[in-house]
Design a protein around this motif. Structure first.
Motif, PDB file in Angstrom:
ATOM      1  N   PRO A 443      27.091  37.347  -1.265  1.00 17.99           N
ATOM      2  CA  PRO A 443      27.868  38.522  -1.702  1.00 17.99           C
ATOM      3  C   PRO A 443      28.321  39.368  -0.509  1.00 17.99           C
ATOM      4  O   PRO A 443      27.676  40.347  -0.128  1.00 17.99           O
ATOM      5  CB  PRO A 443      26.865  39.284  -2.576  1.00 17.99           C
ATOM      6  CG  PRO A 443      25.520  38.929  -2.017  1.00 17.99           C
ATOM      7  CD  PRO A 443      25.633  37.561  -1.398  1.00 17.99           C
ATOM      8  N   ALA A 448      32.968  43.844  -1.938  1.00 15.41           N
ATOM      9  CA  ALA A 448      32.740  45.114  -2.627  1.00 15.41           C
ATOM     10  C   ALA A 448      33.757  46.165  -2.186  1.00 15.41           C
ATOM     11  O   ALA A 448      34.259  46.942  -3.003  1.00 15.41           O
ATOM     12  CB  ALA A 448      31.321  45.603  -2.364  1.00 15.41           C
ATOM     13  N   TYR A 480      25.638  45.611  -4.136  1.00 16.66           N
ATOM     14  CA  TYR A 480      25.645  44.195  -3.749  1.00 16.66           C
ATOM     15  C   TYR A 480      24.427  43.925  -2.857  1.00 16.66           C
ATOM     16  O   TYR A 480      24.337  44.450  -1.747  1.00 16.66           O
ATOM     17  CB  TYR A 480      26.930  43.862  -2.978  1.00 16.66           C
ATOM     18  CG  TYR A 480      28.129  43.540  -3.846  1.00 16.66           C
ATOM     19  CD1 TYR A 480      28.381  44.238  -5.027  1.00 16.66           C
ATOM     20  CD2 TYR A 480      29.023  42.539  -3.481  1.00 16.66           C
ATOM     21  CE1 TYR A 480      29.475  43.946  -5.814  1.00 16.66           C
ATOM     22  CE2 TYR A 480      30.136  42.241  -4.265  1.00 16.66           C
ATOM     23  CZ  TYR A 480      30.359  42.952  -5.430  1.00 16.66           C
ATOM     24  OH  TYR A 480      31.450  42.655  -6.216  1.00 16.66           O
TER      25      TYR A 480
END
Length: 529
Positions: A443, A448, A480
């Motif tokens: 991630p 984000a 995240y």
């Protein structure tokens, strides 16, 4: 000489290792006698150690790696002790007795062993005793390390301390799309079982239902769209509810599909003017990528087209009925539209942003706090499954496993066309795009930040008033769980990046995650929105 008390404790450790790995190590429990019977020639001693099962030949390779400069001693001791603080303390004491971990391994099996052997033959009794002491300590450490490593082999039924799990019977919600592949396949292919979990994957009707179920605490964890944890945590489109994105399920894997009645009429973004276009959810990569594509093509997504939320399972029916003219949907529904001769694929989203995130594994923060070990085991199982799905040679097997009624409920050939990237596009072409969908659990924090910039750009859920210019990094790093994913990826043998941000190259611009505010300003200046 090693003090008797330490020798006694070392013997207990060796015996403990033998009890845990009886098939691998058959160690004597009479340590003093063991020392007395040692041969004088170190080379014979090493050979005898192998015959006795004190260590396997491959232990030498393991020890060699452990003596390199990359050795992180703290990680080694924790791995070798399998999380037992008392055993870790004893291992550290053994290493200290040998003059340090490197000394123990070097004397026993390391790259300097040849020098030790030659020196021993010409040295006195005291040097020989020091050597033998270090040799035994090194053997003990390698033995215990091998035990810990064997406990983590893929064919072991469980690789985490299942006894420490707060709960083992879980329910994980999912939408029946190929983006959920790691979450779904972990059931029939045994990844959940491997980590001591019994997971029931629960089919959800829509993303709205996923959001509402998560807030209500009805299930344990969820398959979510990558923007959803951000939107839910910040209270965009619903009351604020803290959700953590643990790992990314898939990258790429979407497409813009147009109703067959428009074949030959749609070539570029401006041709969508006046269309009703379906997306699965307002807070989705589908909506954000569609808006990005249309705006770059000269259309205003809020006035020149109508973007309508459509649950993925309903999308083809609406395409056929004329309720929508096109859709940016997750697969397999784009491919299913081609299969049903209901539509054609205009473009794959990898053409808009190659490597973009789509779906993720996530859970509510209250559940995570109550079940931290279970959450970690569940995330680890899914991360390992994601790594397995990333290999092209596994895709046909996975397609067969997840096509059945309880999962995707799709023709296997449709699912296989998506996962392998060999597919007809509905325009008379057979394409071969291996990364049409791919799987990477990492991630990135840049994901984000880009998502937040676009939520602000289109003021979705009044995001412009909620996401402040100086809060992008703070929000992303709170939601995240990038560093946690790094750790788990390493534990399952993957090689995650060392950085948490990267520059993202999209079709019409490049996103610098360190300055999302400037990126947003440039988009508004260039496209007027």
């Amino acid at each position: 000489m090693v003090p008797p008390t330490l020798l006694e404790e070392q013997s207990k450790l060796l015996h403990s290792a033998a009890c845990r790995c009886q098939d691998c190590y058959r160690l004597t429990t009479d340590h003093d006698r063991f020392l007395e019977d040692m041969p004088q020639d170190p080379e014979i001693l090493m050979a005898d150690f192998q015959k006795m099962g004190l260590f396997k030949p491959e232990s030498i390779a393991i020890a060699d790696r452990l003596t390199t400069s990359e050795l992180r001693q703290a990680l080694f001791f924790k791995n070798a002790s399998q999380g037992d603080p008392e055993q870790e303390a004893m291992l550290r004491a053994l290493a200290a007795e040998a003059g340090g971990l490197d000394q123990a391994f070097a004397a026993a099996f390391g790259p300097q062993a040849g020098r030790f052997f030659s020196n021993i033959q010409a040295s006195g009794g005291v040097s020989r005793r020091v050597f033998l002491r270090n040799l035994v300590v090194g053997a003990a450490l390698v033995t215990l390390t091998n035990c810990a490593q064997q406990a983590q082999q893929p064919d072991s039924p469980t690789t985490t301390g299942s006894g420490n799990l707060e709960k083992t019977d879980l329910k994980v919600g999912f939408i029946p799309i190929t983006c959920a592949t790691p979450i779904i396949m972990s059931d029939p292919l045994g990844f959940y079982q491997k980590y001591g979990l019994k997971v029931q994957v629960v089919k959800m009707p829509s993303w709205g239902a996923v959001r509402d179920s998560a807030i209500a605490g009805e299930l344990d964890a969820y398959h979510m769209l990558a923007p959803m944890p951000i939107a839910m945590t910040l209270g965009l489109g619903s009351a604020p509810f803290s959700v953590k994105l643990a790992s990314i399920e898939n990258i790429n894997g979407q497409a813009i599909t147009v109703a067959k009645r428009h074949l030959g009429k749609v070539k570029e973004a401006k041709d969508f003017k006046g269309f009703v276009i379906g997306v699965p959810f307002p807070f989705s990569m589908h909506n954000l990528l569609l808006r990005y594509y249309l705006a770059a093509g000269g259309l205003n997504p809020d006035t020149d087209v109508q973007i309508r939320p459509v649950p993925p399972p309903d999308s083809i029916a609406q395409l056929v009925a004329g309720d929508i003219d096109a859709m940016l949907m997750p697969d397999p529904f784009n491919q299913r539209a081609v299969y049903e001769d209901a539509g054609f694929i205009h473009l794959l989203t990898k053409e808009i942003w190659n490597g973009h995130p789509c779906c993720a594994f996530a859970a509510g923060e209250p559940w995570i706090q109550e079940n931290p070990n279970t959450f970690r085991a569940l995330n680890k199982a899914i991360i390992e499954a994601t790594g397995y799905a990333s290999k092209a040679e596994n895709r046909a097997e996975i397609a067969k496993a997840i096509s059945s009624r309880q999962y995707l409920n799709q023709p296997p050939e449709v699912v296989e066309a998506v996962l392998t990237g060999k597919f007809p596009n509905g325009q008379g072409q057979e394409l071969d795009v291996p990364d049409r969908i791919d799987f990477n659990p990492y991630p990135w924090q840049s994901f984000a930040n880009w998502i937040q910039s676009q939520l602000v750009r289109w003021d979705l859920g009044k995001a412009a008033g909620v996401i402040q210019p100086d809060q992008y990094d703070k929000n992303g790093q709170a939601i995240y769980l990038t560093t946690e994913a790094q750790t788990l990826e390493k534990e399952v043998g993957l090689q995650p990046p060392t950085e948490i941000y990267r520059e993202e190259k999209l079709a019409y611009d490049t996103f610098n995650p360190q300055d999302p505010v400037a990126y947003l300003a440039s988009q508004k200046q260039k496209y007027g929105r």
